[in-house]
Design an enzyme around this catalytic site. Structure first.
Site, short mmCIF file in Angstrom:
data_model
loop_
_atom_site.label_atom_id
_atom_site.label_comp_id
_atom_site.label_asym_id
_atom_site.label_seq_id
_atom_site.Cartn_x
_atom_site.Cartn_y
_atom_site.Cartn_z
N ASN A 138 -2.75 2.99 0.34
CA ASN A 138 -3.74 2.38 -0.54
C ASN A 138 -4.36 3.50 -1.35
O ASN A 138 -5.18 4.26 -0.84
CB ASN A 138 -4.80 1.63 0.30
CG ASN A 138 -5.86 1.00 -0.58
OD1 ASN A 138 -5.75 1.02 -1.81
ND2 ASN A 138 -6.89 0.44 0.04
N TRP A 139 -3.93 3.61 -2.58
CA TRP A 139 -4.44 4.70 -3.43
C TRP A 139 -5.86 4.44 -3.92
O TRP A 139 -6.50 5.32 -4.47
CB TRP A 139 -3.50 4.90 -4.65
CG TRP A 139 -2.14 5.42 -4.31
CD1 TRP A 139 -1.73 5.98 -3.13
CD2 TRP A 139 -0.99 5.45 -5.18
NE1 TRP A 139 -0.41 6.35 -3.20
CE2 TRP A 139 0.07 6.03 -4.45
CE3 TRP A 139 -0.75 5.03 -6.50
CZ2 TRP A 139 1.35 6.22 -5.00
CZ3 TRP A 139 0.51 5.21 -7.04
CH2 TRP A 139 1.54 5.80 -6.30
N LYS A 140 -6.34 3.22 -3.75
CA LYS A 140 -7.69 2.84 -4.22
C LYS A 140 -7.82 3.21 -5.71
O LYS A 140 -6.84 3.13 -6.44
CB LYS A 140 -8.76 3.48 -3.34
CG LYS A 140 -8.51 3.19 -1.85
CD LYS A 140 -9.63 3.61 -0.95
CE LYS A 140 -9.27 3.28 0.50
NZ LYS A 140 -10.35 3.55 1.44
N HIS A 165 -10.04 -6.16 1.33
CA HIS A 165 -10.40 -4.82 1.79
C HIS A 165 -11.92 -4.74 1.94
O HIS A 165 -12.65 -5.35 1.15
CB HIS A 165 -9.89 -3.77 0.80
CG HIS A 165 -9.97 -2.38 1.36
ND1 HIS A 165 -11.16 -1.68 1.41
CD2 HIS A 165 -9.03 -1.59 1.92
CE1 HIS A 165 -10.93 -0.51 1.98
NE2 HIS A 165 -9.65 -0.42 2.30
N GLU A 190 -13.96 -2.59 1.14
CA GLU A 190 -14.67 -2.12 -0.07
C GLU A 190 -14.88 -3.27 -1.05
O GLU A 190 -15.88 -3.33 -1.75
CB GLU A 190 -13.87 -0.97 -0.71
CG GLU A 190 -13.98 0.30 0.15
CD GLU A 190 -12.78 1.21 0.12
OE1 GLU A 190 -11.93 1.09 -0.78
OE2 GLU A 190 -12.68 2.07 1.02
N GLU A 215 -9.03 -2.67 9.83
CA GLU A 215 -9.63 -1.42 9.36
C GLU A 215 -11.11 -1.39 9.75
O GLU A 215 -11.94 -1.96 9.02
CB GLU A 215 -9.51 -1.31 7.84
CG GLU A 215 -8.08 -1.33 7.32
CD GLU A 215 -7.97 -0.67 5.96
OE1 GLU A 215 -7.19 0.28 5.85
OE2 GLU A 215 -8.68 -1.09 5.02
N GLY A 227 -12.25 6.64 5.63
CA GLY A 227 -12.68 7.79 4.82
C GLY A 227 -13.66 8.70 5.54
O GLY A 227 -14.27 9.57 4.92
N SER A 258 -8.72 6.49 8.51
CA SER A 258 -8.46 7.89 8.84
C SER A 258 -7.15 8.12 9.59
O SER A 258 -7.07 8.95 10.49
CB SER A 258 -9.65 8.49 9.62
OG SER A 258 -10.81 8.44 8.82
N GLY A 275 -5.34 5.48 3.35
CA GLY A 275 -5.98 5.89 2.11
C GLY A 275 -5.68 7.34 1.81
O GLY A 275 -4.61 7.70 1.31
N GLY A 276 -6.63 8.21 2.12
CA GLY A 276 -6.57 9.62 1.75
C GLY A 276 -5.23 10.30 2.00
O GLY A 276 -4.67 10.94 1.11
P1 13P Z 1 -8.61 6.35 4.76
O1 13P Z 1 -7.21 6.48 5.30
O2 13P Z 1 -8.89 7.27 3.64
O3 13P Z 1 -9.62 6.38 5.87
O4 13P Z 1 -8.71 4.87 4.10
C1 13P Z 1 -8.33 3.77 4.85
C2 13P Z 1 -8.30 2.58 3.98
O5 13P Z 1 -9.32 2.07 3.57
C3 13P Z 1 -6.98 2.04 3.59
O6 13P Z 1 -7.11 0.80 3.00
#
Ligand code: 13P
Length: 253
Positions: free
Chosen positions: A9-11, A97, A99, A169, A175, A215, A236-237
């Site tokens: 997920n590149w957001k 998600h 967010e 999640e 994050g 994470s 994500g990251g």
């Molecule tokens: P991180 O891997 O950066 O914690 O993000 C997780 C996430 O929200 C994937 O959708």
């Protein structure tokens, strides 16, 4: 056997050029996928089609949008419909998600509507659930997640949920570098599977891929994915560092 999935997920990160560089770098590192394993890239809307083209011909590699509208079409400036995503052959859409729930006030009912539109247009939802820190600290995460599932998924049929994808999640792990422990992840994934089994039966529940997100890193993916009810991750990251994401892909069961 249910699918094991490494989803990126590149957001709201990476320009088109940066995304292309990342994919070039990732593809210079060998990773291999078995027939029940998939890699999915959650790409920003503007260059879904370009990324799709770049991935063309790769087996078991798919693109996901990170959201879609809960409206079918019409005067909703700035929105992107499931039908539009279907028209450019997008395979998956990340729905709900945390967010989006938090910053864009997405409700259970709205998410149920988005899932319906995805399914009507042949797009597979990746349905996200997970509790905030305060809920985890109060010890009520099981009922919190159960409500998320019942309110947004229980209107679906067994056929629609067969082979479905859910991502758990925990918000406190996103994050933050603070991953859920293997035991915490397994416990919640087993809980999610039992909720689905009670409503739809063991076969449907057993066919659902439940991804862990929060994470996931190159150094913990193997342990987390090794849990019996964890079927891969939503990342994500670490998905934006080619060498790390390659390790994460190679950590799939
Ligand atoms: P991180 O891997 O950066 O914690 O993000 C997780 C996430 O929200 C994937 O959708």
């Amino acid at each position: 056997m249910r699918k094991q999935i490494a989803a990126a997920n590149w957001k709201m990160n990476l320009t088109l050029q940066q995304a292309e560089e990342l994919l070039d770098e990732l593809h210079s590192i060998p990773y291999s996928l078995d027939k029940d394993q998939e890699v999915i890239f959650g790409v920003p809307f503007p260059y879904l089609a370009q990324v799709e083209q770049k991935l063309a011909g790769r087996n078991n590699v798919y693109v996901a949008a990170q959201n879609c509208s809960d409206k079918k079409n019409g005067a909703y400036t700035g929105e992107v419909s499931a039908e539009m995503l279907q028209s450019i052959a997008v395979d998956y859409v990340i729905i709900g998600h945390s967010e989006r729930r938090e910053y864009f006030n997405e409700s259970h009912t709205m998410l149920a509507g988005k899932i319906n539109l995805c399914l009507e247009h042949g797009i597979k939802p990746i349905f996200c659930c997970g509790e905030p820190l305060a809920v985890r600290e109060a010890g009520t995460q099981n009922s919190y997640v159960e409500t998320q599932l019942t309110e947004s998924l229980f209107h679906l049929t067994a056929a629609q949920l067969t082979g479905f994808v859910i991502a758990y999640e925990p918000i406190w792990a996103i994050g933050t570098g603070k991953t859920a422990s293997n035991e915490q992840a397994q416990e919640m994934h087993a809980h999610i599977r039992s909720i689905m089994a009670n409503q739809y039966g063991a076969d449907v529940a057993g066919s659902i891929s439940i991804l862990y997100g929060g994470s996931v890193k190159a150094n913990n993916a193997k342990d987390i994915f090794g849990q019996p009810d964890v079927d891969g991750g939503l990342v994500g990251g670490a998905s934006m560092v080619a060498a790390d994401f390659a390790v994460i892909i190679n950590s799939l069961k």
